[in-house]
Each structure stands twice: as C-alpha cells, then as structure tokens.
Scaffold this motif. Structure first.
Motif, mmCIF file in Angstrom:
data_model
loop_
_atom_site.group_PDB
_atom_site.id
_atom_site.type_symbol
_atom_site.label_atom_id
_atom_site.label_comp_id
_atom_site.label_asym_id
_atom_site.label_seq_id
_atom_site.Cartn_x
_atom_site.Cartn_y
_atom_site.Cartn_z
ATOM 1 N N UNK A 2 49.660 41.089 42.696
ATOM 2 C CA UNK A 2 50.565 39.972 42.434
ATOM 3 C C UNK A 2 50.893 39.822 40.959
ATOM 4 N N UNK A 3 50.329 40.700 40.135
ATOM 5 C CA UNK A 3 50.569 40.583 38.684
ATOM 6 C C UNK A 3 51.949 41.135 38.368
ATOM 7 N N UNK A 4 52.977 40.299 38.517
ATOM 8 C CA UNK A 4 54.359 40.760 38.356
ATOM 9 C C UNK A 4 54.648 41.185 36.921
ATOM 10 N N UNK A 38 39.927 41.326 36.830
ATOM 11 C CA UNK A 38 38.737 42.047 36.390
ATOM 12 C C UNK A 38 37.506 41.152 36.370
ATOM 13 N N UNK A 39 37.720 39.843 36.368
ATOM 14 C CA UNK A 39 36.587 38.910 36.317
ATOM 15 C C UNK A 39 35.922 38.755 37.677
ATOM 16 N N UNK A 85 52.385 26.569 35.840
ATOM 17 C CA UNK A 85 51.016 26.980 36.140
ATOM 18 C C UNK A 85 51.014 28.297 36.912
ATOM 19 N N UNK A 86 51.905 28.399 37.899
ATOM 20 C CA UNK A 86 51.939 29.618 38.713
ATOM 21 C C UNK A 86 52.333 30.824 37.860
ATOM 22 N N UNK A 87 53.336 30.644 37.003
ATOM 23 C CA UNK A 87 53.775 31.772 36.177
ATOM 24 C C UNK A 87 52.697 32.167 35.175
ATOM 25 N N UNK A 88 52.019 31.171 34.642
ATOM 26 C CA UNK A 88 50.931 31.449 33.706
ATOM 27 C C UNK A 88 49.845 32.263 34.407
ATOM 28 N N UNK A 89 49.533 31.840 35.630
ATOM 29 C CA UNK A 89 48.522 32.528 36.428
ATOM 30 C C UNK A 89 48.963 33.964 36.694
ATOM 31 N N UNK A 90 50.238 34.139 37.067
ATOM 32 C CA UNK A 90 50.759 35.485 37.333
ATOM 33 C C UNK A 90 50.665 36.338 36.068
ATOM 34 N N UNK A 91 50.920 35.703 34.934
ATOM 35 C CA UNK A 91 50.904 36.430 33.678
ATOM 36 C C UNK A 91 49.500 36.918 33.328
ATOM 37 N N UNK A 92 48.503 36.106 33.667
ATOM 38 C CA UNK A 92 47.121 36.471 33.339
ATOM 39 C C UNK A 92 46.425 37.177 34.479
ATOM 40 N N UNK A 93 47.169 37.426 35.574
ATOM 41 C CA UNK A 93 46.515 37.846 36.806
ATOM 42 C C UNK A 93 45.664 39.098 36.663
ATOM 43 N N UNK A 138 36.359 47.236 51.879
ATOM 44 C CA UNK A 138 36.369 45.995 51.111
ATOM 45 C C UNK A 138 36.030 46.189 49.647
ATOM 46 N N UNK A 139 35.577 47.422 49.309
ATOM 47 C CA UNK A 139 35.259 47.677 47.908
ATOM 48 C C UNK A 139 36.469 47.333 47.048
ATOM 49 N N UNK A 140 36.281 46.467 46.090
ATOM 50 C CA UNK A 140 37.338 46.203 45.109
ATOM 51 C C UNK A 140 38.600 45.579 45.715
ATOM 52 N N UNK A 141 38.496 45.071 46.954
ATOM 53 C CA UNK A 141 39.717 44.653 47.660
ATOM 54 C C UNK A 141 40.370 43.427 47.017
ATOM 55 N N UNK A 142 39.580 42.400 46.697
ATOM 56 C CA UNK A 142 40.176 41.177 46.138
ATOM 57 C C UNK A 142 40.806 41.435 44.766
ATOM 58 N N UNK A 143 40.096 42.119 43.861
ATOM 59 C CA UNK A 143 40.749 42.425 42.581
ATOM 60 C C UNK A 143 42.039 43.204 42.770
ATOM 61 N N UNK A 144 42.051 44.162 43.742
ATOM 62 C CA UNK A 144 43.274 44.939 43.960
ATOM 63 C C UNK A 144 44.401 44.037 44.453
ATOM 64 N N UNK A 145 44.033 43.143 45.374
ATOM 65 C CA UNK A 145 45.035 42.219 45.917
ATOM 66 C C UNK A 145 45.622 41.358 44.805
ATOM 67 N N UNK A 146 44.734 40.861 43.951
ATOM 68 C CA UNK A 146 45.207 39.994 42.871
ATOM 69 C C UNK A 146 46.091 40.757 41.895
ATOM 70 N N UNK A 147 45.672 41.993 41.574
ATOM 71 C CA UNK A 147 46.501 42.700 40.582
ATOM 72 C C UNK A 147 47.841 43.112 41.191
#
Lengths: 287, 374
Positions: free
Chosen positions: A244-246, A177-178, A164-172, A233-242
């Motif tokens: 982690x997109x290994x 963008x969502x 699940x974690x790897x799948x999530x990382x793969x789609x991160x 904070x503009x765009x901060x969460x999406x940036x943080x998530x991307x």
C-alpha cells in the motif's frame, strides 16, 4: 457530465482551493528544483520530483476535502441525486475536475527540464517519465481523498483524515519494517484484520449474525491456511503493508526505470476509490 | 403520470413512510398535506429518486425510478425542502449549471434561463451571489431551478416557507400558472395554502395516507355538517320533540348527565344556523339552556381530526434526513407559520427602536417630567 465537470472546475478555481493547491505545488517544486538542481548542481530532475512527492500529503487534502463533504453539508447533493445522470457520471466529473487542477502544476513542471537543459545535460525521457508517474500518483491520491470526503459532511474532518491517511501511506514502507515478520505474528495481524472486517460489516449492515459469521469464516480460513502451510505467512503483514506504500512506487522512476506496474497500480487505485465513492454516494440514498 | 405503490421507508426501526400508494394524473395541482414529520418530504424524495424506498414501487411516465432512473428523473423538476443552492454562484450561473446538467445547450439554455428568471421575479438579483440573497430570493432560485427545463412534473417541497406574505401570494400565483400546463405536486403543513392552490389533496399523517380526494369532495364530505352542543335541563322526549321540527336538523343525540341535565348534540347541514330557533323552542317548552356551543366543521377541523393523535398512537419523529423540526404535535394551526420578514426590510425598521430608546433615555431622569414643555 460536462456540466458537473465545468461547475466543479469553476468551484475549485473561484473557491481558492484550486488556486492554493496549484500555487503551493508550483512554489514548493520550484524551491526543490532550485535547491537540488540549480544550487546543488544535481543533474537528475527525477530525484527532485520524487522528493517533492511529499508535498501531496499537504496539497491533496486541501484539494479534495470539500469535493463531496460540502455537497452533503449544504444539501446540494439532493440536486445531484435528482439530476438525470448516473452517480458514476457525477463522481467521475468531480474526479476529473480535480485531476485537471492537478494537471496545471504538472504541466508547468514539464518546462523545468527544458530550462535545466540550457545549463547542462538533462535526461529528458526519465525526467518526463517521472513527471508522468508523479501526476498519476497525485491522481490516485485524489481518488482516495474524494472517497474520504464522501464519508463525512465536514470538510475539516475530511481534510484531517485525508492528511493522516496520506501521511501513513507516505511512511508505510518504514512502518512495515517495524512489524514482526514471523508467521505467527502475521497470523495474529490477519486475525485482527478479520475482526476489523467483521466490525465494518456490522456497521454497514447493522446485522450482527452476518457480521459474526463473516468474522468467523475469515478467521477460520486463515487458521486453516496457517495449519496447512505456515510458511505462507512469513513476512506477510509487512509485505501487505508495503504494497500500500504508494509513494514508494516512485523510487524506480527516480533511478531512471520506467516501472509500468507502478502506473497500473496508480490507475487501479484511482479506479477503486472512484468506485468506492460512487458506492458511498449510492449508499446514502439507501440509509 | 406518477404511480406510487405501497411505498415503505424505514430508518432503522422507525418507519417514516408506511405503505403509501397514490396515482397522479396529468395537468392537476396536487397538495401533499400533513403535519411536520408525517413523511411528506420522505415520500417526495423517493419519487424524485433522491432517496431509495425500503419497499414499494414508483413509476414516473412509465419509467420505474430504479430500473430507468434517468428517464424518470428527466420528467421531474424538484425543489427539495432546503433549496440545493451553491452559495458561491450567482443565480444565473447556477441555473446555467442545472440547465446544462439537464441537457439544455446554447440558445435554448439561455432562453430557458430568461424565462424562469422572469417568471420567478429574480430580475435584478440574477447576477448577485446566492450567498448574499435573502431566504425568499433563494427560495425563488430553487423554484426557478425546478421549472427550468419545463418538465412535465414539478415537485415542490414546502415552496413558500420563509417567504413574506407578498411573496407567498406571488409564488402561489406562479404555482397556479404552472398548474395550467404541468402536473404540480406541492407539500405543505399549511392548510390554507393547499386549499388556495390545489385541485387534489392528499392528507398524510404518521407515514400513511389518511384522506385523498379532490378539494371539493373533501369539503363536501366533511364540511357538510355543523354541530350545536347544548346542556339543557329537561326530558329527553320533549327535547327531541322541540328540536326535530326545526328545518335543517339532521341528527340529534341526547346523553343524560348528572343532576338531571341532558347533553344534546344537534347536527345540521352547513347552510343552516338554527341557534335562535333552538333558543326559542326551548324557551317555549320551559327547558332552560345552561350552555350552547356552536361548532362549524371546516377543512381545518377535518385536517386536525385526520392527522391528530387519536388516529394512531405511534409517536412520529422526523426522520434524520429531513430538517431538524422534530416536534410532532398533531395539531397544526393553519396560520401558525408567520413568514419571516425579509432581511432587506430590517434596515428600514431600525430607526424605530433607536427612537424608542432615545425617548426612554430622556424619560429616565424623572418619570413625571413631561417630554415637552414644563
């Protein structure tokens, strides 16, 4: 350390997990190569490997699921604890054994550009840079899988959570963008993270006061920063998530760029999760 | 060799070990005795560095188990409650792994393996997969692992559990041998085992040490007396007069009971059996004895008394790390543990039930038809 390394390597090879992972990766990368490069006449081997990186989502959990969970399950971890070795040595030995298994298919894949070279022009440097990045990505993912395995006694749970974690990382990067990018939404996202941090502290220390104060301090700091400069904070969460997109970090290599930051990112991810695994093992003694 | 000071281990709110302190001297066999859930395994796990103590100090050969764990651990061979075996290895591979991990190399390693395989009687089983071995042989592999590097201190947690009687005797003999030139600590909830093997006994109950002495001293201290309980009809003074002069009597206590009866408790030294004397004395004094009970104080009684519920009312629950034996009864009959028969023995016994069944079948038609003749 070499004793544990040898034992782990033998366990992987005798216990089929290693053989399955090697066979699976070789088979699938072979199919990708035939489809993209031989049938599709596509000259870039980088793209093939980049596409094949998705296979890690299936292969890594199989490789890492039993690494620590099985030791806990059969209580052989008691032997490891009583050996005159530091936990870091033991965890590193386990880690390197799995990386060695991964190195087998990666080593074989190194011959593919040479084979392709006999049919036309192949850009060897970019192809091998890609294989190196592919290998290091796998090494980073193995560290994550090993850490997840150290959290449970059940191989199955370790495998499923890792998948699940790897799948999530793969789609991160797609997921990132969502998520709404506005400053208030990001603040909300970070407040949820602060709450999560407090919950984790509560679980680990079993001390409500500490957990609540950690949560409150984090939340207050975030609100304070927001009050001072909301644009941070503009765009901060999406940036943080991307961040982690290994898997996404292979993209520059697929375009023929040698991205050192990606390699550093993989190595530091591996180091971080090896460290966390050591801590998770040490913690068990203090329970 | 080993110094344990004020060891405390808490699991959440539950205190599994509550301030245990003791010292272990070189070249003796120490027995850790206590009912299930007393904290034996927890203490041993802490000494070997497998668990961390909440409070307290453990020094092994001058190395603190936290400051210098590697120094401390290399002096100890440890067999945990459940032998830590890899089922997909053969005993030989497994021992090679443990030996290498403990720093043995090449010839030295193989000599050590040959030595322990011989000592533990693994012989022909050394090349079978551990998962195919019976419980008893797995236990032997576990012991072999603990003594492989010839460590100064050998710690065995319930080493004879699950062995058949012959194996128990063999393992005890092995432990006695090891005790000649090693320090051995073994735990058990079986008293006879401890008294058969150990020089020094540490009795632990509900996380505390309740007695700690050499076996002889313990026996002397507690086994010194036998008791006779009597119910008699008569006067206290004449009872005392009748009993006092019997040789061997050390103490008399008399309690009046309803209906003019007296409860008399006589303590004697262990060598004397004065029951007949008592009978004749009371008969001469025309005091009828309504009941007489003879109580011999054995080490077992001492153990039961020391570890029993009355010593402390806190219920002891097995801590989660240990095996799931959560029963805490306070009374531990010495012979309760009947060793399970070895799996190999089962096929040999199988024909018996089959025969019985057959016999039953032929008899089923008519209960009164004799099997032969008729």
């Amino acid at each position: 350390m070499s004793a544990v390394y040898k034992k782990e390597l033998r366990t992987h090879l005798n216990g089929m997990t290693g053989a399955i992972v090697v066979a699976f990766l070789l088979l699938m990368v072979g199919i990708y190569t035939i489809v993209y490069n031989l049938r599709g006449m596509y000259p870039s081997f980088e793209t093939t490997v980049s596409a094949a990186s998705f296979l890690y989502v299936l292969a890594i959990p199989v490789l890492t699921m039993r690494s620590v969970a099985e030791e806990k399950h059969t209580k052989t971890d008691q032997l490891l604890y009583s050996l005159p070795m530091s936990m870091t040595q033991i965890v590193l030995a386990k880690y390197f054994a799995m990386v060695t298994i991964l190195a087998i298919p990666c080593g074989v894949i190194c011959f593919y550009p040479l084979i392709l070279g006999s049919f036309g022009n192949v850009r060897y440097t970019t192809a091998y840079a890609m294989i190196l990045a592919f290998f290091l990505l796998g090494a980073a993912l193995i560290a994550i899988g090993m850490f997840l395995s150290s959290l449970t006694e059940s191989q199955v749970i370790a495998a499923v959570v890792c998948l699940a974690v790897l799948l999530l990382l793969n789609f991160m990067s797609g997921l990132a963008t969502l998520i709404p990018a506005s400053a208030p939404a990001s603040l909300a996202g970070f407040l949820i993270l602060a709450l999560l941090a407090a919950v984790i502290v509560r679980i680990m220390t079993k001390n409500t006061t500490v957990a609540v104060s950690v949560g409150v301090i984090l939340a207050a700091a975030m609100v304070l920063v927001y009050a001072i400069d909301a644009s941070l904070y503009e765009n901060a969460v999406p940036r943080l998530l991307s961040a982690t997109a290994l898997f996404e970090r292979l993209n520059p290599f697929a375009q023929g760029l040698f991205d050192v930051t990606a390699l550093v990112c993989y190595l530091s991810t591996a180091a971080l999760f090896v460290f966390l695994t050591v801590q998770s093992m040490e913690k068990k003694r203090w329970n | 060799m080993i110094e344990v000071k004020n060891l405390v281990k808490r699991y959440g709110d539950f205190e599994a070990v509550r301030g245990v302190s003791f010292t272990v001297q070189k070249g003796m066999i120490y027995g850790f005795l206590g009912p299930n859930g007393a904290g034996k395994s927890t203490t041993m796990n802490i000494i070997t560095g497998t668990l961390a103590a909440t409070e307290g100090e453990v020094t092994v050969n001058g190395c603190d188990i936290y400051e210098d764990p590697i120094g401390a651990k290399s002096a100890i061979g440890y067999l945990p409650e459940q032998p830590p075996l890899y089922p997909d290895m053969t005993p030989e591979e497994y021992l090679a792994f443990v030996g290498e991990a403990r720093g043995l190399r090449g010839d030295e390693l193989w000599r050590a393996i040959d030595r322990v395989v011989e000592k533990t009687g693994l012989g022909e089983y050394a090349n079978r997969l551990i998962k195919n071995l019976s419980k008893g042989y797995r236990q032997r592999v576990g012991i072999a692992q603990a003594i492989l590097t010839d460590p100064e201190i050998i710690i065995l947690d319930e080493p004879t559990v699950g062995l058949d009687p012959r194996q128990i005797i063999e393992i005890r003999e092995l432990i006695r041998q090891l005790g000649r030139d090693h320090t051995v600590i073994l735990s058990s909830h079986i008293l006879t085992e401890i008294s058969a093997v150990c020089d020094y006994v540490i009795i632990i109950a509900r996380g505390k040490i309740v007695a700690s002495d050499t076996l002889e001293n313990l026996t002397k201290q507690y086994e010194g007396k036998n008791y006779i309980d009597l119910t008699v009809r008569g006067e206290e003074a004449s009872v005392r007069r009748a009993v006092e002069s019997i040789p061997g009597v050390e103490e008399i206590s008399v309690d009046p009971k309803p209906l003019g009866l007296l409860h008399v408790r006589i303590a004697t030294d262990s060598s004397a059996d004065i029951r007949e004397d008592v009978f004749f004395r009371f008969a001469d004094a025309k005091m009828p004895i309504l009941s007489m009970e003879y109580e011999e104080v054995t080490l077992e009684k001492v153990f039961l008394e020391l570890t029993g519920e009355k010593a402390d009312s806190q219920p002891a629950v097995e801590p989660p790390v240990n095996a799931p034996q959560a029963e805490e009864t306070g009374e531990v009959p010495a012979e309760e543990e009947t060793p399970a028969p070895e799996p190999e023995a089962i096929p040999a016994e199988e024909p018996a039930p089959a025969k019985q069944q057959k016999a039953k079948k032929s008899g089923d038609d008519d209960d009164y038809t004799p099997l032969f003749g008729g």
